[in-house]
Write an enzyme that holds these catalytic residues in place. Structure first.
Site, PDB file in Angstrom:
ATOM      1  CG  ASP A 164      49.474  35.756  35.824  1.00 20.56           C
ATOM      2  OD1 ASP A 164      48.747  36.286  36.683  1.00 20.56           O
ATOM      3  OD2 ASP A 164      50.161  36.421  35.009  1.00 20.56           O
ATOM      4  CG  ASP A 166      45.990  41.161  34.163  1.00 21.80           C
ATOM      5  OD1 ASP A 166      45.351  41.442  33.147  1.00 21.80           O
ATOM      6  OD2 ASP A 166      45.498  41.126  35.302  1.00 21.80           O
ATOM      7  CD  GLN A 283      42.484  45.337  40.391  1.00 20.92           C
ATOM      8  OE1 GLN A 283      42.849  44.265  40.860  1.00 20.92           O
ATOM      9  NE2 GLN A 283      43.107  45.907  39.388  1.00 20.92           N
ATOM     10  NE  ARG A 284      36.047  44.090  50.002  1.00 22.39           N
ATOM     11  CZ  ARG A 284      36.460  43.001  50.660  1.00 22.39           C
ATOM     12  NH1 ARG A 284      37.594  42.409  50.326  1.00 22.39           N
ATOM     13  NH2 ARG A 284      35.748  42.512  51.646  1.00 22.39           N
ATOM     14  CE  LYS A 285      43.982  42.895  43.632  1.00 25.17           C
ATOM     15  NZ  LYS A 285      45.415  43.187  43.486  1.00 25.17           N
ATOM     16  CG  ASP A 375      53.460  38.204  33.538  1.00 24.06           C
ATOM     17  OD1 ASP A 375      52.720  37.812  34.464  1.00 24.06           O
ATOM     18  OD2 ASP A 375      53.546  39.398  33.208  1.00 24.06           O
TER      19      ASP A 375
END
Ligand code: MG
Length: 443
Positions: A164, A166, A283-285, A375
């Site tokens: 991961d 962040d 955020q364009r996911k 996390d």
């Protein structure tokens, strides 16, 4: 200095001459992106073991000076939009630069001793420098087991590394749009991936671009780490974005694109422009837009956040007047999501982790170990998937996990010697540096 570096330094100087405008968020973002270009050039120099041009270091120094001038008080900085002012918490941006400059000043003859890196990073550990050393020692022995599991007799059978971003490899930053990776982190990760893994991939919830992980990292984007966004639904492969959009209709993809355009217009108008820098920003996911509506410090007036969310719903209505395609999901206090209806099962990081191996013609299965780093709870499915495919080889490293996550991870892996918990991404970076140094001494 190469042409690229010269351009990067020159374009930075151009932006920094508009210092007076730096109170405006658009200039602020551009300024930091330009600095990140310099960071990428420095990482490249260090990985190629050539001297870092002084001009590039100057870019970092003047950025830090600017970020810590009188307009920043206790890491809080007042910013302007066209019509309004608001406050940003820029602690992560400042600390990242301080660490980088301190570490770069200790570079000698194209290299840095791991002990020098440890000395700098220990002082930034969230608990104490002593705890940093304790966690570092434990993390090193955990990673030694991982590295020594490589099977040289089998061609290229080094272990896998899937992480991961962040909170795991990068400290949290108040605003996603300027969540920039420091140089030392990129150098340690690249070295670790290159030397000790047969495949290393970043699997993040955020998008690849716009801004996304490819804009924010200081690593080279074409290796040695493979980048993925949207929980493993989009990948950066051979200079192309590869999208896994099964289960999402054409109408859904089209509606999300139009919605993103609508948001672009909305953010250019008046009081809403600050939302580009509020938490997740826009955020364009692959199957959704994630929109920040409040900061962790609660900087946005509640009424403004409400009005913004109303505007978002209004834009959704324009794009999807019969409510057939898009769903508004008020996920948390800090962000909301506009999701395209999807058929079939819910995608999570377990799907992403299997896909990463497939994409590279590899698999999570034995022989060879698989290290999963994360996390939060959303990372646990990666561990479960690795356990499912490789029960004896799964290893997990988690950063600042809650008690509940610790228990879950230990239960899934089923062997405490294959689990490691640390309190900061820096512990991993320093451990990687130590291992790399030991390896180069043996070579
Ligand atoms: Mg995370």
């Amino acid at each position: 200095m190469t042409v690229l570096e010269a351009n990067s330094a020159a374009s930075f100087m151009q932006i920094s001459t508009s210092d007076a405008n730096l109170g405006h968020i658009d200039h602020f973002k551009q300024f930091l992106y330009s600095m990140q270009e310099a960071r990428r050039s420095i990482v490249k120099c260090i990985l190629e073991k050539v001297d870092v041009p002084k001009d590039l270091i100057l870019v970092l120094e003047s950025t830090l000076r600017m970020l810590t001038d009188s307009r920043t008080v206790g890491f809080q900085r007042k910013m302007r939009t066209q019509f309004d002012t608001f406050t940003l918490n820029i602690k992560d941006e400042i600390i990242g630069l301080k660490k980088d400059l301190e570490i770069l000043s200790r570079y000698k003859n194209g290299s840095l001793e791991a002990s020098e890196l440890e000395t700098v990073l220990a002082n930034f550990h969230p608990i104490s420098p002593e705890k940093f050393v304790e966690e570092l020692d434990a993390c090193c022995s955990f990673l030694v087991d991982y590295v020594e599991s490589a099977q040289p007799e089998r061609e290229n059978r080094k272990p896998l590394f899937i992480t991961d971003w962040d909170g795991t490899m990068k400290d949290y930053c108040s605003q996603y749009a300027t969540n920039l990776q420091p140089i030392y982190s990129a150098v340690c990760m690249a070295g670790f991936a290159q030397e000790f893994t047969r495949l290393a991939a970043v699997l993040t919830a955020g998008p690849l671009r716009g801004p996304g992980i490819l804009d924010l990292t200081a690593l080279p984007i074409d290796g040695p780490l493979l980048f993925s966004g949207s929980w493993g639904r989009e990948w950066w492969l051979d200079n192309h974005r590869v999208v896994q959009d099964e289960g999402i209709s054409e109408e859904g993809i089209d509606a999300l694109e139009r919605m993103k355009d609508e948001m672009g217009i909305l953010l250019k108008t008046g009081e809403y422009s600050q939302f580009a820098l509020v938490g997740s920003g826009v955020q364009r996911k692959v199957d959704r837009l994630t929109l920040g509506v409040q900061t962790v410090c609660g900087h946005v007036p509640a009424a403004l956040s409400e009005r913004y969310q109303e505007e978002v719903r209004e834009r959704m209505h324009r794009v999807d007047p019969y409510n057939q395609i898009l769903v508004f999901d008020p996920s948390t206090e800090l962000e909301v999501e506009v999701v395209a209806h999807s058929s079939g099962s819910v995608w999570n990081k377990a799907n992403g982790v299997s896909r990463v191996a497939e994409i590279k013609g590899d698999s999570l299965r034995a022989p060879g170990r698989v290290l999963v780093c994360g996390d939060t709870m959303s990372d646990v499915p990666m561990v479960q998937q690795a356990k499912h495919e490789n029960p004896g080889g799964v290893m997990a490293l988690f950063v600042r996990p809650s008690e509940k996550i610790r228990e879950s991870v230990l239960a899934v892996v089923g062997d405490p010697t294959r689990v490691c918990f640390i309190s900061s991404p820096d512990v991993f970076h320093a451990a990687a540096a130590r291992l790399l140094e030991t390896k180069s001494e043996l070579d």
